[in-house]
Design an enzyme around this catalytic site. Sequence first.
Site, PDB file in Angstrom:
ATOM      1  N   TYR A 178      30.542  40.247 -41.952  1.00 26.36           N
ATOM      2  CA  TYR A 178      30.264  40.015 -43.365  1.00 26.36           C
ATOM      3  C   TYR A 178      28.844  39.491 -43.513  1.00 26.36           C
ATOM      4  CZ  TYR A 178      30.306  38.635 -48.170  1.00 26.36           C
ATOM      5  OH  TYR A 178      29.979  38.535 -49.496  1.00 26.36           O
ATOM      6  N   HIS A 227      17.460  26.127 -47.072  1.00 28.72           N
ATOM      7  CA  HIS A 227      18.660  26.971 -47.021  1.00 28.72           C
ATOM      8  C   HIS A 227      19.538  26.753 -48.242  1.00 28.72           C
ATOM      9  CE1 HIS A 227      18.825  29.425 -43.466  1.00 28.72           C
ATOM     10  NE2 HIS A 227      18.447  28.443 -42.690  1.00 28.72           N
ATOM     11  N   ASP A 281      16.312  31.319 -35.015  1.00 31.38           N
ATOM     12  CA  ASP A 281      16.898  31.972 -36.184  1.00 31.38           C
ATOM     13  C   ASP A 281      16.664  33.476 -36.160  1.00 31.38           C
ATOM     14  OD1 ASP A 281      17.941  29.688 -37.271  1.00 31.38           O
ATOM     15  OD2 ASP A 281      16.347  29.399 -38.748  1.00 31.38           O
ATOM     16  N   SER A 316      24.324  24.145 -43.533  1.00 30.57           N
ATOM     17  CA  SER A 316      23.394  24.156 -42.409  1.00 30.57           C
ATOM     18  C   SER A 316      22.726  22.794 -42.245  1.00 30.57           C
ATOM     19  CB  SER A 316      22.344  25.237 -42.639  1.00 30.57           C
ATOM     20  OG  SER A 316      21.711  25.581 -41.437  1.00 30.57           O
ATOM     21  N   ASN A 349      29.567  32.306 -49.140  1.00 32.43           N
ATOM     22  CA  ASN A 349      29.691  31.185 -50.069  1.00 32.43           C
ATOM     23  C   ASN A 349      31.054  30.514 -49.938  1.00 32.43           C
ATOM     24  OD1 ASN A 349      31.529  32.862 -51.359  1.00 32.43           O
ATOM     25  ND2 ASN A 349      30.124  33.433 -53.007  1.00 32.43           N
ATOM     26  N   HIS A 391      64.584  31.266 -15.289  1.00 31.10           N
ATOM     27  CA  HIS A 391      63.342  31.280 -14.515  1.00 31.10           C
ATOM     28  C   HIS A 391      63.655  31.149 -13.021  1.00 31.10           C
ATOM     29  CE1 HIS A 391      61.370  30.705 -18.358  1.00 31.10           C
ATOM     30  NE2 HIS A 391      60.178  30.687 -17.784  1.00 31.10           N
ATOM     31  N   GLU A 397      23.962  20.987 -35.831  1.00 33.39           N
ATOM     32  CA  GLU A 397      23.933  22.436 -35.645  1.00 33.39           C
ATOM     33  C   GLU A 397      22.663  22.826 -34.888  1.00 33.39           C
ATOM     34  OE1 GLU A 397      23.830  26.476 -38.427  1.00 33.39           O
ATOM     35  OE2 GLU A 397      23.291  24.533 -39.275  1.00 33.39           O
ATOM     36  N   HIS A 398      21.528  22.368 -35.364  1.00 34.61           N
ATOM     37  CA  HIS A 398      20.237  22.587 -34.705  1.00 34.61           C
ATOM     38  C   HIS A 398      19.680  21.238 -34.270  1.00 34.61           C
ATOM     39  CE1 HIS A 398      20.582  25.806 -37.808  1.00 34.61           C
ATOM     40  NE2 HIS A 398      20.148  26.581 -36.838  1.00 34.61           N
ATOM     41  N   GLU A 412      62.812  21.741 -14.906  1.00 36.54           N
ATOM     42  CA  GLU A 412      62.678  21.954 -16.353  1.00 36.54           C
ATOM     43  C   GLU A 412      63.951  22.534 -16.964  1.00 36.54           C
ATOM     44  OE1 GLU A 412      59.125  24.185 -17.249  1.00 36.54           O
ATOM     45  OE2 GLU A 412      57.892  22.368 -17.120  1.00 36.54           O
TER      46      GLU A 412
END
EC number: 1.1.1.23
Length: 434
Positions: A130, A262, A360, A237, A211, A419, A326-327, A414
């Site tokens: 997207y 941004h 970027d 951001s 958005n 099993h 983030e950065h 168990e």
Amino acid sequence: MSFNTIIDWNSCTAKQQRQLLMRPAISASESITRTVNDILDSVKARGDDALREYSAKFDKTTVTALKVSAEEIAAASERLSDELKQAMAVAVKNIETFHTAQKLPPVDVETQPGVRCQQVTRPVASVGLYIPGGSAPLFSTVLMLATPARIAGCKKVVLCSPPPIADEILYAAQLCGVQDVFNVGGAQAIAALAFGTESVPKVDKIFGPGNAFVTEAKRQVSQRLDGAAIDMPAGPSEVLVIADSGATPDFVASDLLSQAEHGPDSQVILLTPDADMAHQVAEAVERQLAELPRAETARQALNASRLIVTKDLAQCVEISNQYGPEHLIIQTRNARELVDGITSAGSVFLGDWSPESAGDYASGTNHVLPTYGYTATCSSLGLADFQKRMTVQELSKVGFSALASTIETLAAAERLTAHKNAVTLRVNALKEQA
């Protein structure tokens, strides 16, 4: 508190310190949640008809053909300058180099004689990308998503973007091997990718920013059994810069502003042990801000941003890890030496000549990064996000016989009788063969 306010970290209480590192609140309102849910249900039930109605309602566009034709993509390519095409080619080459290097060798070991265990990777079969529209089309995100998808070997790669789709996005999609592009935006695009329509194929995983409606749609489809996986949680951001007295104030200011522009919910933080540097950066920000076309947006972001003076660089690293940006930009004399101490960051930029803009666009690392503190548990996007790991085991008679009693003991403990029986039956069969 304005961005010109210099904060002495060590004069703050623990509560004040926590407040300084708080991010702008994000939460989808009840109305957004309800609206998105209705859009998802409508697209799932009515397919292409719903997509066209939402395009007319939200994008004010009449969409005749949802799929962009090869002729339209070729025409878009013709309208772009050779300079931009060449710049994209350089970026793609670097992104390819870095993401190809992320290929993992298969794991193939014998955990004990006769017990062979393997780990192999397979591509996610189909992915949907997207890409938001608007006045500044994010064609660079096409490069960042479609390139690793191609390297991973994803069989189906499709892209949705609000109409009219920018020439740059169409060309980038073609350049990176996207197979189909669709004139669909917003939450309805996420719904189309998650559930499929007559025109848009259903995909296994959805990537890309958007958005509040797109973000909420991705969250909702990722929680529906008939939906799709998503790349990572999204948030505003952000950038954190660690600088000492050896940094260049104008460089630091430009990096802070490149993030602030941004959006108004972006956050920028400067950590420095040098009060003079903090003052010089604040002055440089004001000078550069006056020249920016998006100055008002950046100024709004600066309202939630911080200039913090610390005791030393070690404390800068400690605070950065607590925040988990983030950065993370480290503009110090010994930038490389600080990396080992960094535990939480999406992407790190070292030294005066490594602006965030490089990552970027064109250095080769991916610019799709965890935000809002998710760096504590999430990684930057990479080849692995377009792949899945699968394990294989093969036991010979010798290997099975040696391990059988161990498995029986554990299964019995168990109380999983079936099993245990799956092993015991085979043990008895081997005894009969002997």
